[in-house]
Design a protein around this motif. Structure first.
Motif, PDB file in Angstrom:
ATOM      1  N   ARG A  80       0.381  -0.984  -0.025  1.00 23.17           N
ATOM      2  CA  ARG A  80      -0.188  -0.359   0.670  1.00 23.17           C
ATOM      3  C   ARG A  80       1.070   1.308  -0.228  1.00 23.17           C
ATOM      4  O   ARG A  80       1.820   1.013   0.326  1.00 23.17           O
ATOM      5  CB  ARG A  80      -0.907   0.112   1.339  1.00 23.17           C
ATOM      6  CG  ARG A  80      -0.511   0.236   2.845  1.00 23.17           C
ATOM      7  CD  ARG A  80      -1.391   0.027   3.881  1.00 23.17           C
ATOM      8  NE  ARG A  80      -2.298   0.990   3.654  1.00 23.17           N
ATOM      9  CZ  ARG A  80      -3.273   1.416   3.492  1.00 23.17           C
ATOM     10  NH1 ARG A  80      -3.752  -0.091   3.147  1.00 23.17           N
ATOM     11  NH2 ARG A  80      -3.905   2.531   4.370  1.00 23.17           N
ATOM     12  N   ASP A  82       0.287   5.490   1.857  1.00 21.44           N
ATOM     13  CA  ASP A  82      -0.720   6.035   2.679  1.00 21.44           C
ATOM     14  C   ASP A  82       0.016   6.885   2.361  1.00 21.44           C
ATOM     15  O   ASP A  82      -0.781   8.107   2.613  1.00 21.44           O
ATOM     16  CB  ASP A  82      -0.505   5.635   4.247  1.00 21.44           C
ATOM     17  CG  ASP A  82      -0.611   4.090   4.305  1.00 21.44           C
ATOM     18  OD1 ASP A  82      -1.503   3.807   3.547  1.00 21.44           O
ATOM     19  OD2 ASP A  82       0.481   3.173   4.299  1.00 21.44           O
ATOM     20  N   HIS A 125      -3.692   5.157  -6.935  1.00 21.67           N
ATOM     21  CA  HIS A 125      -3.807   4.287  -5.425  1.00 21.67           C
ATOM     22  C   HIS A 125      -4.481   4.894  -4.190  1.00 21.67           C
ATOM     23  O   HIS A 125      -5.296   3.364  -3.526  1.00 21.67           O
ATOM     24  CB  HIS A 125      -2.441   3.304  -5.063  1.00 21.67           C
ATOM     25  CG  HIS A 125      -1.289   3.507  -6.272  1.00 21.67           C
ATOM     26  ND1 HIS A 125      -2.392   2.040  -6.927  1.00 21.67           N
ATOM     27  CD2 HIS A 125      -0.768   3.808  -7.497  1.00 21.67           C
ATOM     28  CE1 HIS A 125      -0.530   1.863  -8.182  1.00 21.67           C
ATOM     29  NE2 HIS A 125      -0.186   2.820  -8.233  1.00 21.67           N
ATOM     30  N   PHE A 126      -4.609   5.523  -4.082  1.00 15.88           N
ATOM     31  CA  PHE A 126      -5.531   6.715  -3.176  1.00 15.88           C
ATOM     32  C   PHE A 126      -6.949   6.121  -3.142  1.00 15.88           C
ATOM     33  O   PHE A 126      -7.291   5.642  -2.304  1.00 15.88           O
ATOM     34  CB  PHE A 126      -4.790   8.026  -2.386  1.00 15.88           C
ATOM     35  CG  PHE A 126      -3.578   7.888  -1.877  1.00 15.88           C
ATOM     36  CD1 PHE A 126      -3.177   7.151  -1.460  1.00 15.88           C
ATOM     37  CD2 PHE A 126      -3.045   9.917  -1.915  1.00 15.88           C
ATOM     38  CE1 PHE A 126      -1.384   7.730  -1.347  1.00 15.88           C
ATOM     39  CE2 PHE A 126      -1.873   9.443  -1.638  1.00 15.88           C
ATOM     40  CZ  PHE A 126      -0.790   9.041  -1.002  1.00 15.88           C
ATOM     41  N   THR A 127      -7.025   6.577  -4.351  1.00 22.31           N
ATOM     42  CA  THR A 127      -8.576   6.231  -4.709  1.00 22.31           C
ATOM     43  C   THR A 127      -8.855   4.805  -4.650  1.00 22.31           C
ATOM     44  O   THR A 127      -9.975   4.646  -4.236  1.00 22.31           O
ATOM     45  CB  THR A 127      -8.935   6.736  -6.435  1.00 22.31           C
ATOM     46  OG1 THR A 127      -8.364   8.192  -6.558  1.00 22.31           O
ATOM     47  CG2 THR A 127     -10.561   7.185  -6.438  1.00 22.31           C
ATOM     48  N   SER A 131      -8.410   5.397   0.894  1.00 29.76           N
ATOM     49  CA  SER A 131      -7.670   6.682   1.900  1.00 29.76           C
ATOM     50  C   SER A 131      -5.955   7.029   0.992  1.00 29.76           C
ATOM     51  O   SER A 131      -5.590   5.990   0.272  1.00 29.76           O
ATOM     52  CB  SER A 131      -7.231   5.987   3.310  1.00 29.76           C
ATOM     53  OG  SER A 131      -5.922   4.616   2.811  1.00 29.76           O
ATOM     54  N   GLY A 132      -5.693   8.124   2.176  1.00 29.30           N
ATOM     55  CA  GLY A 132      -4.100   8.553   1.363  1.00 29.30           C
ATOM     56  C   GLY A 132      -3.976   9.880   2.059  1.00 29.30           C
ATOM     57  O   GLY A 132      -5.087  11.090   2.488  1.00 29.30           O
ATOM     58  N   HIS A 133      -2.663  10.675   1.839  1.00 30.17           N
ATOM     59  CA  HIS A 133      -2.424  11.423   2.339  1.00 30.17           C
ATOM     60  C   HIS A 133      -1.600  12.108   1.607  1.00 30.17           C
ATOM     61  O   HIS A 133      -0.356  11.734   0.828  1.00 30.17           O
ATOM     62  CB  HIS A 133      -1.632  11.405   3.608  1.00 30.17           C
ATOM     63  CG  HIS A 133      -1.503  12.661   4.785  1.00 30.17           C
ATOM     64  ND1 HIS A 133      -1.230  12.675   5.792  1.00 30.17           N
ATOM     65  CD2 HIS A 133      -2.107  14.150   3.574  1.00 30.17           C
ATOM     66  CE1 HIS A 133      -1.196  14.644   5.631  1.00 30.17           C
ATOM     67  NE2 HIS A 133      -1.756  14.868   4.927  1.00 30.17           N
ATOM     68  N   SER A 170     -10.862  16.324  -3.660  1.00 26.82           N
ATOM     69  CA  SER A 170     -10.335  14.927  -4.044  1.00 26.82           C
ATOM     70  C   SER A 170     -11.657  13.918  -2.600  1.00 26.82           C
ATOM     71  O   SER A 170     -12.502  15.049  -1.995  1.00 26.82           O
ATOM     72  CB  SER A 170      -9.040  14.597  -3.151  1.00 26.82           C
ATOM     73  OG  SER A 170      -8.174  15.054  -3.421  1.00 26.82           O
ATOM     74  N   ILE A 174      -9.218  11.098   1.795  1.00 23.98           N
ATOM     75  CA  ILE A 174      -8.025  11.584   1.085  1.00 23.98           C
ATOM     76  C   ILE A 174      -7.236  12.972   1.448  1.00 23.98           C
ATOM     77  O   ILE A 174      -8.070  13.549   1.348  1.00 23.98           O
ATOM     78  CB  ILE A 174      -7.353  11.437  -0.893  1.00 23.98           C
ATOM     79  CG1 ILE A 174      -7.798  10.215  -1.438  1.00 23.98           C
ATOM     80  CG2 ILE A 174      -6.392  12.174  -0.727  1.00 23.98           C
ATOM     81  CD1 ILE A 174      -8.228  10.414  -2.764  1.00 23.98           C
TER      82      ILE A 174
END
Length: 241
Positions: A80, A82, A125-127, A131-133, A170, A174
């Motif tokens: 993953r 992040d 990938h976040f989508t 999650s993601g930052h 977003s 995200i």
């Protein structure tokens, strides 16, 4: 020690200055850090100091395929991604009438296209994982312009605007943060070739703060709960106005 679950964090421009400090601090906090920069030897030395939590990768942010491969490396390592800290940047300040067009182009390529390449690589990938930052290291130059800083400030304002647009577009899952440092001890000023701009920078850097001050700000944003989005942080030396 970090009290949240370890995250997979990508950091660009991690071979010196702010990028190195961010990568080191997050790795020492127990996050899995994939550190990218052109100077692989420096990244390998950094990896030796971080107890196995940092993976060095040679990276040129002006090459879109490099960013795609950079994200893929993180996915191969941990499954993953992040956090993406877009830190890579250059700062060859000069007056516009010096016509140092090649240096202008370099700033646009690294500071603006490099940021966009990172977004393009990480956002799908976040989508997909929900999650993601994104963390963008901009500058107080995004908020003010000084003589010799027109093009640099233009690229930093572009970073601020792109990152703010990304935040608005977003999904709430995200998170998006812009960190704008004031004057910080780094190698950035070493790229200034115009004598007048280089001389002005000597005085400007008299009260520079440590890159770790910015790393602490990044760590603060990264370690907030998932429902807390720290959108913008400006960090200046106390003596900088």
């Amino acid at each position: 020690m970090n009290t949240t679950a370890p995250k997979t964090v990508l950091v660009t421009g991690a071979s010196s200055g702010i990028g190195e400090a961010v990568a080191a601090r997050l790795a020492e906090a127990g996050h899995h850090v994939v550190a990218g920069a052109r100077r692989l030897d420096r990244l390998e030395a950094l990896a030796e100091r971080t107890d196995g939590h940092l993976h060095p990768v040679r990276l040129d942010v002006t090459d879109r395929e490099d960013l795609t491969a950079f994200v893929a490396t993180a996915l191969d390592l941990t499954g993953r991604v992040d956090v993406l800290v877009s830190n890579a940047g250059v700062m060859p300040l000069s007056r516009l009438d010096s016509l140092l067009v090649d240096e202008w182009d370099r700033m646009i390529d690294v500071n603006v296209r490099g940021l966009l390449h990172g977004i393009a690589a990480a956002l799908p990938h976040f989508t997909a994982q929900g999650s993601g930052h994104f963390v963008t290291i901009a500058s107080v130059g995004a908020h003010e312009v000084v003589p010799t800083g027109a093009v640099y400030s233009g690229t930093k304002y572009a970073q601020w605007a792109i990152t703010e647009g990304l935040r608005q577009e977003s999904d709430p899952s995200i998170r998006v943060t812009t960190v704008s440092p004031g004057v910080v001890t780094s190698e950035l000023a070493d790229s200034i070739t115009e004598p007048g701009a280089a001389e002005a920078m000597v005085a400007y850097r008299a009260h520079a703060i440590s890159p770790d001050a910015i790393a602490r700000a990044v760590a603060y944003a990264v370690d907030q709960p998932a429902d807390v989005d720290v959108n913008e942080i400006v960090v200046r030396p106390a003596r900088q106005r």
